[in-house]
Design a protein around this motif. Structure first.
Motif, PDB file in Angstrom:
ATOM      1  N   ALA A  33      12.441  -4.506   1.304  1.00 31.38           N
ATOM      2  CA  ALA A  33      12.670  -5.013   2.658  1.00 31.38           C
ATOM      3  C   ALA A  33      11.372  -5.223   3.420  1.00 31.38           C
ATOM      4  O   ALA A  33      11.318  -6.067   4.319  1.00 31.38           O
ATOM      5  CB  ALA A  33      13.566  -4.037   3.434  1.00 31.38           C
ATOM      6  N   ASN A  34      10.320  -4.490   3.081  1.00 29.86           N
ATOM      7  CA  ASN A  34       9.049  -4.562   3.800  1.00 29.86           C
ATOM      8  C   ASN A  34       7.867  -4.748   2.846  1.00 29.86           C
ATOM      9  O   ASN A  34       6.996  -3.881   2.761  1.00 29.86           O
ATOM     10  CB  ASN A  34       8.825  -3.282   4.612  1.00 29.86           C
ATOM     11  CG  ASN A  34       9.945  -3.004   5.565  1.00 29.86           C
ATOM     12  OD1 ASN A  34      10.277  -3.842   6.383  1.00 29.86           O
ATOM     13  ND2 ASN A  34      10.540  -1.821   5.454  1.00 29.86           N
ATOM     14  N   PRO A  35       7.805  -5.867   2.131  1.00 32.70           N
ATOM     15  CA  PRO A  35       6.699  -6.022   1.175  1.00 32.70           C
ATOM     16  C   PRO A  35       5.330  -6.119   1.853  1.00 32.70           C
ATOM     17  O   PRO A  35       4.328  -5.709   1.281  1.00 32.70           O
ATOM     18  CB  PRO A  35       7.047  -7.316   0.434  1.00 32.70           C
ATOM     19  CG  PRO A  35       7.978  -8.040   1.325  1.00 32.70           C
ATOM     20  CD  PRO A  35       8.694  -7.006   2.127  1.00 32.70           C
ATOM     21  N   GLU A  36       5.283  -6.636   3.081  1.00 34.47           N
ATOM     22  CA  GLU A  36       3.997  -6.748   3.763  1.00 34.47           C
ATOM     23  C   GLU A  36       3.470  -5.379   4.202  1.00 34.47           C
ATOM     24  O   GLU A  36       2.262  -5.156   4.247  1.00 34.47           O
ATOM     25  CB  GLU A  36       4.099  -7.689   4.973  1.00 34.47           C
ATOM     26  CG  GLU A  36       4.996  -7.213   6.101  1.00 34.47           C
ATOM     27  CD  GLU A  36       6.493  -7.387   5.876  1.00 34.47           C
ATOM     28  OE1 GLU A  36       7.260  -6.807   6.656  1.00 34.47           O
ATOM     29  OE2 GLU A  36       6.884  -8.081   4.923  1.00 34.47           O
ATOM     30  N   LEU A  37       4.364  -4.471   4.523  1.00 35.47           N
ATOM     31  CA  LEU A  37       3.939  -3.129   4.918  1.00 35.47           C
ATOM     32  C   LEU A  37       3.597  -2.243   3.717  1.00 35.47           C
ATOM     33  O   LEU A  37       2.799  -1.318   3.834  1.00 35.47           O
ATOM     34  CB  LEU A  37       5.034  -2.443   5.738  1.00 35.47           C
ATOM     35  CG  LEU A  37       5.329  -3.027   7.105  1.00 35.47           C
ATOM     36  CD1 LEU A  37       6.468  -2.277   7.763  1.00 35.47           C
ATOM     37  CD2 LEU A  37       4.089  -2.984   7.975  1.00 35.47           C
ATOM     38  N   SER A  39       1.818  -2.869   1.125  1.00 31.46           N
ATOM     39  CA  SER A  39       0.405  -2.933   0.748  1.00 31.46           C
ATOM     40  C   SER A  39      -0.508  -2.318   1.810  1.00 31.46           C
ATOM     41  O   SER A  39      -1.636  -1.944   1.522  1.00 31.46           O
ATOM     42  CB  SER A  39      -0.010  -4.382   0.482  1.00 31.46           C
ATOM     43  OG  SER A  39       0.176  -5.149   1.660  1.00 31.46           O
ATOM     44  N   LEU A  40      -0.024  -2.197   3.038  1.00 33.03           N
ATOM     45  CA  LEU A  40      -0.847  -1.649   4.118  1.00 33.03           C
ATOM     46  C   LEU A  40      -0.742  -0.132   4.265  1.00 33.03           C
ATOM     47  O   LEU A  40      -1.680   0.522   4.706  1.00 33.03           O
ATOM     48  CB  LEU A  40      -0.448  -2.296   5.453  1.00 33.03           C
ATOM     49  CG  LEU A  40      -0.693  -3.799   5.575  1.00 33.03           C
ATOM     50  CD1 LEU A  40      -0.122  -4.309   6.884  1.00 33.03           C
ATOM     51  CD2 LEU A  40      -2.168  -4.098   5.469  1.00 33.03           C
ATOM     52  N   ILE A  41       0.410   0.416   3.906  1.00 35.04           N
ATOM     53  CA  ILE A  41       0.670   1.832   4.121  1.00 35.04           C
ATOM     54  C   ILE A  41       0.461   2.595   2.814  1.00 35.04           C
ATOM     55  O   ILE A  41       0.958   2.205   1.767  1.00 35.04           O
ATOM     56  CB  ILE A  41       2.113   2.050   4.620  1.00 35.04           C
ATOM     57  CG1 ILE A  41       2.315   1.364   5.969  1.00 35.04           C
ATOM     58  CG2 ILE A  41       2.434   3.524   4.718  1.00 35.04           C
ATOM     59  CD1 ILE A  41       3.728   1.409   6.465  1.00 35.04           C
ATOM     60  N   SER A  42      -0.279   3.676   2.903  1.00 40.58           N
ATOM     61  CA  SER A  42      -0.456   4.568   1.763  1.00 40.58           C
ATOM     62  C   SER A  42       0.589   5.676   1.864  1.00 40.58           C
ATOM     63  O   SER A  42       0.466   6.584   2.682  1.00 40.58           O
ATOM     64  CB  SER A  42      -1.863   5.158   1.768  1.00 40.58           C
ATOM     65  OG  SER A  42      -1.997   6.071   0.713  1.00 40.58           O
ATOM     66  N   LEU A  43       1.617   5.576   1.049  1.00 43.62           N
ATOM     67  CA  LEU A  43       2.719   6.532   1.101  1.00 43.62           C
ATOM     68  C   LEU A  43       2.392   7.789   0.297  1.00 43.62           C
ATOM     69  O   LEU A  43       1.828   7.715  -0.786  1.00 43.62           O
ATOM     70  CB  LEU A  43       3.987   5.897   0.545  1.00 43.62           C
ATOM     71  CG  LEU A  43       4.544   4.716   1.335  1.00 43.62           C
ATOM     72  CD1 LEU A  43       5.713   4.107   0.593  1.00 43.62           C
ATOM     73  CD2 LEU A  43       4.974   5.174   2.711  1.00 43.62           C
TER      74      LEU A  43
END
Length: 131
Positions: A33-37, A39-43
């Motif tokens: 649902a959030n492919p753009e996020l 790559s930005l968020i380190s989970l």
């Protein structure tokens, strides 16, 4: 090595496996649902290692003879599974990480105790064969 009443630990391990798989699939849905996020968020993902910790503690509980220690290990297992699952409703900051760190420490202690048991079993086996 002998197993003592392993049903409880098997049930707890299966419950933790189900909860870990649920968390995994929820994360996969979030990533879709959030492919753009993504790559930005380190989970920081803990459900996979938490399952391994519960598995290690459960294996040690299976090898422990019925005693007070066995009951305490069972309580610890239940507290880890429920504490991590319901950490969102407990109003303590970083409660989830406290439960995770407790599970980590307990698993390390369980590994050491399992290795001691294996060592004792090996020494008995060698002494028995040398006679």
């Amino acid at each position: 090595m002998k197993l003592y009443k392993p049903l409880f630990s098997i049930i707890v391990i299966i419950v933790q496996l189900i909860l870990s798989l649920k968390d995994y699939y929820e994360l996969q849905e979030w990533k879709k649902a959030n492919p753009e996020l993504d790559s930005l968020i380190s989970l920081v993902i803990h459900y996979d290692t938490l399952f391994l910790f519960v598995l290690i503690i459960g294996v040690y509980e299976m090898q422990t003879k019925p005693s007070l220690i066995k009951k305490l290990i069972r309580i610890l297992l239940v507290c880890i599974v429920f504490g991590y699952s319901f950490s969102g409703i407990i109003p303590i900051e970083d409660f989830k990480f406290g439960v995770y760190n407790t599970a980590w420490f307990s698993a390390v202690v369980a590994i050491v105790l399992i290795l001691i048991q294996i060592g004792k079993y090996g020494v008995k086996k060698i002494n028995k064969n040398s006679r």
